[in-house]
Design a protein around this motif. Structure first.
Motif, short mmCIF file in Angstrom:
data_model
loop_
_atom_site.label_atom_id
_atom_site.label_comp_id
_atom_site.label_asym_id
_atom_site.label_seq_id
_atom_site.Cartn_x
_atom_site.Cartn_y
_atom_site.Cartn_z
N UNK A 69 0.85 -1.18 0.00
CA UNK A 69 0.00 0.00 0.00
C UNK A 69 0.89 1.24 0.00
N UNK A 70 0.48 2.25 -0.75
CA UNK A 70 1.23 3.49 -0.81
C UNK A 70 0.27 4.64 -1.03
N UNK A 71 0.77 5.85 -0.90
CA UNK A 71 -0.08 7.02 -1.06
C UNK A 71 0.68 8.18 -1.67
N UNK A 72 -0.07 9.05 -2.31
CA UNK A 72 0.46 10.26 -2.89
C UNK A 72 -0.41 11.40 -2.38
N UNK A 73 0.10 12.15 -1.42
CA UNK A 73 -0.70 13.20 -0.80
C UNK A 73 -0.99 14.35 -1.75
N UNK A 74 -0.09 14.60 -2.69
CA UNK A 74 -0.32 15.67 -3.66
C UNK A 74 -1.49 15.32 -4.57
N UNK A 76 -3.71 13.11 -3.80
CA UNK A 76 -4.80 12.66 -2.93
C UNK A 76 -5.28 11.27 -3.35
N UNK A 77 -4.32 10.38 -3.51
CA UNK A 77 -4.59 9.04 -4.01
C UNK A 77 -3.86 8.00 -3.16
N UNK A 78 -4.52 6.88 -2.94
CA UNK A 78 -3.90 5.74 -2.29
C UNK A 78 -3.88 4.58 -3.28
N UNK A 79 -2.81 3.80 -3.26
CA UNK A 79 -2.62 2.71 -4.21
C UNK A 79 -2.48 1.38 -3.48
N UNK A 80 -2.79 0.33 -4.20
CA UNK A 80 -2.51 -1.02 -3.73
C UNK A 80 -1.86 -1.78 -4.88
N UNK A 81 -0.57 -2.02 -4.75
CA UNK A 81 0.16 -2.82 -5.73
C UNK A 81 0.04 -4.28 -5.34
#
Length: 115
Positions: A69-74, A76-81
């Motif tokens: 799991x990761x996120x990009x605050x700029x 405003x998105x969260x990812x699941x690889x």
């Protein structure tokens, strides 16, 4: 109003990979946690991966070493690889956001892993 929109689900073969995305929008404040859950028919929705408000990640034992799991605050998105996918990973995956005042869910995205 707060909205969560998931994307990236689909059909893959065993051993393949998918990357799920969840875009947050609306007036959001005081985030406590965010992450991904999954659900199959007749079963409760279960935690897959999440961030705590302290930035600590948590993973279900069944996905450790395979999912990230990761996120990009700029953005405003969260990812699941998701790597090394197995048929047992087949489920509807839901993005989740928990704030100090409410909890929110995305509409869900289907992930199907064929053997």
């Amino acid at each position: 109003q707060v909205q969560l929109v998931e994307s990236g689900g689909g059909l893959v073969q065993t051993g393949g990979s998918l990357r799920l995305s969840c875009l947050f929008s609306g007036s959001i404040s005081s985030i406590k946690a965010m992450g991904w859950y999954r659900q199959t028919p007749g079963n409760e929705r279960e935690l897959v991966a999440s961030f705590t408000n302290a930035g600590i990640t948590n993973y279900a034992d069944s996905v450790k070493g395979r999912f990230t799991i990761s996120r990009d605050n700029v953005k405003n998105t969260v990812y699941l690889q998701m790597n090394s996918l197995k048929p047992e990973d087949t489920a509807v995956y839901y993005c989740h956001l928990r704030t100090i005042v409410a909890a929110y869910w995305g509409q869900g995205t289907q992930v199907t892993v064929s053997s």
